[in-house]
Design a protein around this motif. Structure first.
Motif, PDB file in Angstrom:
ATOM      1  N   GLU A  39     -49.005  -3.584  29.037  1.00  0.00           N
ATOM      2  CA  GLU A  39     -49.539  -4.202  30.251  1.00  0.00           C
ATOM      3  C   GLU A  39     -49.840  -5.679  30.028  1.00  0.00           C
ATOM      4  O   GLU A  39     -49.511  -6.524  30.868  1.00  0.00           O
ATOM      5  CB  GLU A  39     -50.805  -3.477  30.707  1.00  0.00           C
ATOM      6  CG  GLU A  39     -50.543  -2.077  31.209  1.00  0.00           C
ATOM      7  CD  GLU A  39     -51.801  -1.248  31.380  1.00  0.00           C
ATOM      8  OE1 GLU A  39     -51.740  -0.269  32.148  1.00  0.00           O
ATOM      9  OE2 GLU A  39     -52.837  -1.559  30.755  1.00  0.00           O
ATOM     10  N   TYR A  48     -45.459  -8.169  35.606  1.00  0.00           N
ATOM     11  CA  TYR A  48     -46.439  -7.100  35.765  1.00  0.00           C
ATOM     12  C   TYR A  48     -46.071  -6.116  36.869  1.00  0.00           C
ATOM     13  O   TYR A  48     -46.309  -4.929  36.750  1.00  0.00           O
ATOM     14  CB  TYR A  48     -47.814  -7.712  36.035  1.00  0.00           C
ATOM     15  CG  TYR A  48     -48.931  -6.753  35.781  1.00  0.00           C
ATOM     16  CD1 TYR A  48     -49.341  -6.491  34.486  1.00  0.00           C
ATOM     17  CD2 TYR A  48     -49.545  -6.070  36.817  1.00  0.00           C
ATOM     18  CE1 TYR A  48     -50.348  -5.591  34.224  1.00  0.00           C
ATOM     19  CE2 TYR A  48     -50.555  -5.174  36.560  1.00  0.00           C
ATOM     20  CZ  TYR A  48     -50.951  -4.940  35.269  1.00  0.00           C
ATOM     21  OH  TYR A  48     -51.931  -4.046  35.008  1.00  0.00           O
ATOM     22  N   VAL A  54     -50.109   1.403  37.040  1.00  0.00           N
ATOM     23  CA  VAL A  54     -51.224   0.568  36.611  1.00  0.00           C
ATOM     24  C   VAL A  54     -52.170   0.408  37.789  1.00  0.00           C
ATOM     25  O   VAL A  54     -51.795  -0.100  38.837  1.00  0.00           O
ATOM     26  CB  VAL A  54     -50.739  -0.807  36.106  1.00  0.00           C
ATOM     27  CG1 VAL A  54     -51.923  -1.677  35.727  1.00  0.00           C
ATOM     28  CG2 VAL A  54     -49.810  -0.616  34.921  1.00  0.00           C
TER      29      VAL A  54
END
Length: 152
Positions: A39, A48, A54
């Motif tokens: 991450e 990202y 996430v």
């Protein structure tokens, strides 16, 4: 800061860390969040959005930028081998103490030690001892970072 955390939750978060996962105190809501190297790398490279699952991308960016986060003590801050040595020394039964100390010699020491603890039937004692040692590190971390904690 006005943050209060459960000492039990803090210790559990410290225990689950690995070489690829670091836990941080998110100082805005006062919660602990785990962040993976993957991450952080994706956030650093600006990719990202490619990561799935996430939940808190803003927090990963905050960690990367060094804001609103405090890293929990890592395995490097907690010498579990030394904790095992101290446990072996603390055992009153000298024969068992010697067996536990012998288990810590050489390759595979962690597995042999845990097996010896299991076979001796002292797992509960070991886990309490280990928790107490982790809690000492956690309390020091809390005090250093002005974070209140509650004992279990």
């Amino acid at each position: 800061m006005g943050i209060e955390i459960s000492l039990k939750e803090l210790v559990e978060s410290m225990e689950i860390q690995s070489d690829e996962v670091t836990s941080y105190m998110n100082t805005l809501p006062g919660e602990i969040e785990a962040v993976t190297d993957e991450e952080l790398g994706a956030a650093e490279q600006g990719t990202y959005e490619d990561l799935t699952g996430v939940e808190t991308p803003d927090f990963v960016l905050a960690v990367l930028e060094g804001r609103d986060s405090i890293a929990l003590p890592t395995r490097m801050d907690i010498n579990e081998y030394q904790i095992m040595e101290k446990f072996a020394e603390s055992v009153k039964d000298s024969a068992l103490s010697d067996r536990l100390a012998e288990a810590l010699v050489g390759r595979g020491a962690f597995r042999r030690f845990k097996d010896a603890v299991f076979h001796a039937g002292v797992e509960e004692d070991w886990y309490k001892f280990k928790f107490d040692k982790y809690a000492e590190v956690a309390i020091d971390w809390c005090e250093t970072n002005s974070i209140s904690y509650r004992r279990p």
